[in-house]
Each structure stands twice: as C-alpha cells, then as structure tokens.
Design a protein around this motif. Structure first.
Motif, PDB file in Angstrom:
ATOM      1  N   LEU A 174    -104.458 -49.561  33.893  1.00 33.19           N
ATOM      2  CA  LEU A 174    -103.348 -48.773  34.454  1.00 33.19           C
ATOM      3  C   LEU A 174    -102.371 -49.646  35.231  1.00 33.19           C
ATOM      4  CD1 LEU A 174    -105.077 -45.474  35.626  1.00 33.19           C
ATOM      5  CD2 LEU A 174    -103.738 -45.890  33.567  1.00 33.19           C
ATOM      6  N   ILE A 175    -102.883 -50.564  36.040  1.00 36.96           N
ATOM      7  CA  ILE A 175    -101.994 -51.454  36.791  1.00 36.96           C
ATOM      8  C   ILE A 175    -101.219 -52.345  35.831  1.00 36.96           C
ATOM      9  CG2 ILE A 175    -101.921 -53.402  38.397  1.00 36.96           C
ATOM     10  CD1 ILE A 175    -104.307 -52.067  39.867  1.00 36.96           C
ATOM     11  N   GLY A 176    -101.921 -52.934  34.859  1.00 38.94           N
ATOM     12  CA  GLY A 176    -101.255 -53.784  33.879  1.00 38.94           C
ATOM     13  C   GLY A 176    -100.229 -53.033  33.055  1.00 38.94           C
ATOM     14  N   SER A 177    -100.554 -51.812  32.657  1.00 39.24           N
ATOM     15  CA  SER A 177     -99.617 -51.002  31.872  1.00 39.24           C
ATOM     16  C   SER A 177     -98.373 -50.678  32.675  1.00 39.24           C
ATOM     17  CB  SER A 177    -100.289 -49.699  31.429  1.00 39.24           C
ATOM     18  OG  SER A 177    -101.341 -49.959  30.556  1.00 39.24           O
ATOM     19  N   TYR A 178     -98.572 -50.295  33.906  1.00 42.86           N
ATOM     20  CA  TYR A 178     -97.427 -49.938  34.759  1.00 42.86           C
ATOM     21  C   TYR A 178     -96.504 -51.139  34.964  1.00 42.86           C
ATOM     22  CZ  TYR A 178     -94.694 -48.119  38.615  1.00 42.86           C
ATOM     23  OH  TYR A 178     -93.649 -47.717  39.404  1.00 42.86           O
ATOM     24  N   LEU A 179     -97.095 -52.308  35.192  1.00 46.29           N
ATOM     25  CA  LEU A 179     -96.291 -53.504  35.455  1.00 46.29           C
ATOM     26  C   LEU A 179     -95.607 -54.037  34.201  1.00 46.29           C
ATOM     27  CD1 LEU A 179     -98.686 -55.392  37.903  1.00 46.29           C
ATOM     28  CD2 LEU A 179     -96.616 -54.091  38.481  1.00 46.29           C
ATOM     29  N   SER A 180     -96.253 -53.908  33.049  1.00 49.86           N
ATOM     30  CA  SER A 180     -95.696 -54.520  31.833  1.00 49.86           C
ATOM     31  C   SER A 180     -94.875 -53.572  30.970  1.00 49.86           C
ATOM     32  CB  SER A 180     -96.821 -55.124  30.989  1.00 49.86           C
ATOM     33  OG  SER A 180     -97.705 -54.115  30.564  1.00 49.86           O
ATOM     34  N   MET A 240     -98.942 -41.741  30.766  1.00 47.18           N
ATOM     35  CA  MET A 240     -98.231 -42.804  31.458  1.00 47.18           C
ATOM     36  C   MET A 240     -97.058 -43.304  30.616  1.00 47.18           C
ATOM     37  SD  MET A 240     -99.760 -46.390  32.817  1.00 47.18           S
ATOM     38  CE  MET A 240     -99.767 -46.377  34.578  1.00 47.18           C
ATOM     39  N   VAL A 241     -97.290 -43.481  29.320  1.00 47.98           N
ATOM     40  CA  VAL A 241     -96.228 -43.969  28.436  1.00 47.98           C
ATOM     41  C   VAL A 241     -95.079 -42.973  28.363  1.00 47.98           C
ATOM     42  CG1 VAL A 241     -95.662 -44.569  26.040  1.00 47.98           C
ATOM     43  CG2 VAL A 241     -97.741 -45.464  27.083  1.00 47.98           C
ATOM     44  N   VAL A 242     -95.381 -41.692  28.240  1.00 52.11           N
ATOM     45  CA  VAL A 242     -94.302 -40.700  28.152  1.00 52.11           C
ATOM     46  C   VAL A 242     -93.495 -40.653  29.451  1.00 52.11           C
ATOM     47  CG1 VAL A 242     -95.449 -38.551  28.899  1.00 52.11           C
ATOM     48  CG2 VAL A 242     -93.720 -38.472  27.126  1.00 52.11           C
ATOM     49  N   ASN A 243     -94.151 -40.838  30.582  1.00 46.80           N
ATOM     50  CA  ASN A 243     -93.439 -40.815  31.855  1.00 46.80           C
ATOM     51  C   ASN A 243     -92.627 -42.085  32.099  1.00 46.80           C
ATOM     52  OD1 ASN A 243     -94.035 -38.249  32.958  1.00 46.80           O
ATOM     53  ND2 ASN A 243     -96.116 -38.927  33.337  1.00 46.80           N
ATOM     54  N   LEU A 244     -93.136 -43.225  31.646  1.00 43.48           N
ATOM     55  CA  LEU A 244     -92.434 -44.488  31.880  1.00 43.48           C
ATOM     56  C   LEU A 244     -91.374 -44.786  30.824  1.00 43.48           C
ATOM     57  CD1 LEU A 244     -95.393 -46.823  32.931  1.00 43.48           C
ATOM     58  CD2 LEU A 244     -93.620 -45.885  34.415  1.00 43.48           C
ATOM     59  N   LEU A 245     -91.682 -44.442  29.555  1.00 47.46           N
ATOM     60  CA  LEU A 245     -90.831 -44.901  28.455  1.00 47.46           C
ATOM     61  C   LEU A 245     -90.191 -43.784  27.645  1.00 47.46           C
ATOM     62  CD1 LEU A 245     -93.151 -47.777  27.175  1.00 47.46           C
ATOM     63  CD2 LEU A 245     -91.213 -47.959  28.747  1.00 47.46           C
ATOM     64  N   GLY A 246     -90.635 -42.560  27.843  1.00 49.68           N
ATOM     65  CA  GLY A 246     -90.019 -41.446  27.129  1.00 49.68           C
ATOM     66  C   GLY A 246     -90.843 -40.977  25.935  1.00 49.68           C
ATOM     67  N   ALA A 247     -90.412 -39.848  25.394  1.00 49.00           N
ATOM     68  CA  ALA A 247     -91.170 -39.180  24.329  1.00 49.00           C
ATOM     69  C   ALA A 247     -91.179 -39.974  23.030  1.00 49.00           C
ATOM     70  CB  ALA A 247     -90.602 -37.784  24.091  1.00 49.00           C
ATOM     71  N   GLU A 248     -90.063 -40.592  22.680  1.00 49.67           N
ATOM     72  CA  GLU A 248     -90.003 -41.325  21.416  1.00 49.67           C
ATOM     73  C   GLU A 248     -90.973 -42.502  21.423  1.00 49.67           C
ATOM     74  OE1 GLU A 248     -86.868 -43.827  18.629  1.00 49.67           O
ATOM     75  OE2 GLU A 248     -86.102 -42.646  20.308  1.00 49.67           O
ATOM     76  N   GLN A 249     -90.955 -43.292  22.492  1.00 47.52           N
ATOM     77  CA  GLN A 249     -91.876 -44.421  22.594  1.00 47.52           C
ATOM     78  C   GLN A 249     -93.324 -43.943  22.654  1.00 47.52           C
ATOM     79  OE1 GLN A 249     -91.243 -47.912  22.563  1.00 47.52           O
ATOM     80  NE2 GLN A 249     -89.372 -47.046  21.698  1.00 47.52           N
ATOM     81  N   ILE A 303    -116.260 -40.088  33.389  1.00 46.03           N
ATOM     82  CA  ILE A 303    -114.857 -39.794  33.722  1.00 46.03           C
ATOM     83  C   ILE A 303    -114.021 -41.055  33.576  1.00 46.03           C
ATOM     84  CG2 ILE A 303    -113.281 -39.174  35.595  1.00 46.03           C
ATOM     85  CD1 ILE A 303    -115.460 -37.198  36.550  1.00 46.03           C
ATOM     86  N   PHE A 304    -114.497 -42.155  34.161  1.00 48.61           N
ATOM     87  CA  PHE A 304    -113.767 -43.427  34.045  1.00 48.61           C
ATOM     88  C   PHE A 304    -113.674 -43.886  32.591  1.00 48.61           C
ATOM     89  CE2 PHE A 304    -115.054 -44.687  38.620  1.00 48.61           C
ATOM     90  CZ  PHE A 304    -113.911 -44.084  39.126  1.00 48.61           C
ATOM     91  N   GLU A 305    -114.750 -43.675  31.839  1.00 45.96           N
ATOM     92  CA  GLU A 305    -114.792 -44.098  30.436  1.00 45.96           C
ATOM     93  C   GLU A 305    -113.752 -43.366  29.595  1.00 45.96           C
ATOM     94  OE1 GLU A 305    -118.155 -44.375  26.868  1.00 45.96           O
ATOM     95  OE2 GLU A 305    -118.700 -43.541  28.810  1.00 45.96           O
ATOM     96  N   ASN A 306    -113.534 -42.092  29.884  1.00 45.06           N
ATOM     97  CA  ASN A 306    -112.603 -41.281  29.088  1.00 45.06           C
ATOM     98  C   ASN A 306    -111.171 -41.281  29.613  1.00 45.06           C
ATOM     99  OD1 ASN A 306    -114.527 -40.448  27.168  1.00 45.06           O
ATOM    100  ND2 ASN A 306    -115.321 -38.931  28.597  1.00 45.06           N
ATOM    101  N   LEU A 307    -110.957 -41.791  30.802  1.00 45.80           N
ATOM    102  CA  LEU A 307    -109.607 -41.775  31.383  1.00 45.80           C
ATOM    103  C   LEU A 307    -108.543 -42.500  30.560  1.00 45.80           C
ATOM    104  CD1 LEU A 307    -109.934 -42.012  35.269  1.00 45.80           C
ATOM    105  CD2 LEU A 307    -108.874 -40.204  33.931  1.00 45.80           C
ATOM    106  N   PRO A 308    -108.824 -43.676  29.989  1.00 43.83           N
ATOM    107  CA  PRO A 308    -107.755 -44.331  29.219  1.00 43.83           C
ATOM    108  C   PRO A 308    -107.223 -43.465  28.086  1.00 43.83           C
ATOM    109  CG  PRO A 308    -109.533 -45.871  29.609  1.00 43.83           C
ATOM    110  CD  PRO A 308    -110.011 -44.528  30.082  1.00 43.83           C
ATOM    111  N   THR A 309    -108.113 -42.761  27.399  1.00 44.52           N
ATOM    112  CA  THR A 309    -107.703 -41.908  26.287  1.00 44.52           C
ATOM    113  C   THR A 309    -106.734 -40.825  26.747  1.00 44.52           C
ATOM    114  OG1 THR A 309    -109.864 -42.278  25.303  1.00 44.52           O
ATOM    115  CG2 THR A 309    -108.582 -40.458  24.426  1.00 44.52           C
ATOM    116  N   LEU A 310    -106.947 -40.318  27.925  1.00 40.02           N
ATOM    117  CA  LEU A 310    -106.128 -39.214  28.423  1.00 40.02           C
ATOM    118  C   LEU A 310    -104.902 -39.684  29.202  1.00 40.02           C
ATOM    119  CD1 LEU A 310    -109.128 -37.090  29.738  1.00 40.02           C
ATOM    120  CD2 LEU A 310    -107.927 -36.805  27.570  1.00 40.02           C
TER     121      LEU A 310
END
Length: 194
Positions: free
Chosen positions: A153-159, A23-32, A11-18
């Motif tokens: 996930l923490i790094g992505s959210y912060l950056s 996370m990107v669509v929620n933070l930055l929008g559909a285009e990004q 589950i942990f191994e496959n989480l980044p792919t999903l």
C-alpha cells in the motif's frame, strides 16, 4: 488464541485483493482501474496455484505427516505449474488480453507481466505462512501478511502518481520480494540446523 490470530492473518492476506483496485480508482481514475483490474484478476489466477497447494500442505501437515518432505514436494509442484504459466503470460499475455479488447492489450500487458512475476515470491511467502500455521505459530503469519499489505500500500501510493498502474504492480512485486528475502533465509536456516 490460534483462531483469533488466524482470523487477523486472513484479513491481511485478503486485503490486497480488495484494497488495491479501490486505491487505483481513487488515485488514477476509473479508466486506469479498468486496465489494472483485468491484469490483477488474471494474475490472481496464478496465485491459486500456491494457495491451493499450501492449503493441501496444511491438511497433510495437520495429520502429522513429514512436514519437510511435504514442503519440498509442495514447492516443486508449485513451480512446476507456476513457471510455465508465468512464462506464458510474460510472452503471450497480450493475446490473452485481446479477449477484452485492443485497449486492454495495449494498456494492461506491462502491468500483467509485472504482476505475474510477483507470483513467484508470493508462492514462497504463502508456503512459509502455511508451514507456520501447521506448527501453530500464528504471529509470523500475521507479520508476513501484515508486512506485505503495508509495503504494497505504501509503495503503491508513492509510485502510482508517477508510474501509473505499473507502479502499483511494482509495489506488489517489491513487497513480496522484501518479505520473501526476510523469511526464506530464516526458513532455510531452521530447516538445515536440525
């Protein structure tokens, strides 16, 4: 016990792919997210090399073959295929992205480069996890993939807010490098202390 732990590790191994595209669509929008997802999908093809090789290592190790020899052979094989592929993407990935359109070549190329570089430490993490699976030591596998997803996930959210999709790519690299920098010295110490 082994199966339950392995299930959690998977589950942990496959989480980044999903999770990362969501996370990107929620933070930055559909285009990004569209630009990120193309780069993420292409870089995912690079990850097939260490995953498939490590799966083969697991099969060979399960039959009791010389694990150290097979690990060295697997790492050599991975990097023999992976390094030219990373170099190709690093220098010519923009032409590959032109298949999807000029906008993708302009907006996805830098993050594709970063994600391609991440495949190198990811490979070492992957081999380590499969060696631990052969030895039926599942807790380190959970720690490796759990730490990787947590750091990413923490790094992505912060950056992501300041650096956009390139920040998500950097978080993926940093997560892999940090996990790799912890496990490789431990792995080498155990290999040479025998």
């Amino acid at each position: 016990h082994y199966s339950a732990g392995n299930y959690i590790a998977r589950i942990f191994e496959n989480l980044p792919t999903l999770v990362l595209p969501i996370m990107v669509v929620n933070l930055l929008g559909a285009e990004q997210n569209a630009y990120f997802f193309i780069a993420w999908a292409i870089s995912g093809l690079l990850l097939v090399i260490p995953i498939a090789t490590s799966t083969s290592l697991l099969a060979e190790g399960s039959y009791g073959e010389d694990l150290r020899f097979n690990v060295i052979r697997a790492v050599k094989f991975i990097f023999l295929l992976l390094l030219p592929a990373v170099a190709f993407i690093f220098f010519f990935g923009n032409y590959l992205l032109l298949i999807f359109g000029k906008q993708y070549a302009e907006n996805s190329f830098e993050v594709l480069r970063v994600l391609a570089v991440a495949s190198i430490p990811y490979s070492l993490n992957c081999v380590y996890a499969y060696v631990k699976r052969v030895r039926k030591e599942i807790k380190p596998v959970i720690y490796v993939y759990g730490s990787l997803i947590l750091l990413t996930l923490i790094g992505s959210y912060l950056s992501a807010q300041n650096m956009r999709i390139i920040g998500v790519g950097i978080a993926w690299v940093v997560g892999n490098v940090l996990v790799c920098s912890f496990i490789v010295p431990t792995f080498l110490h155990k290999a040479y202390s025998r």
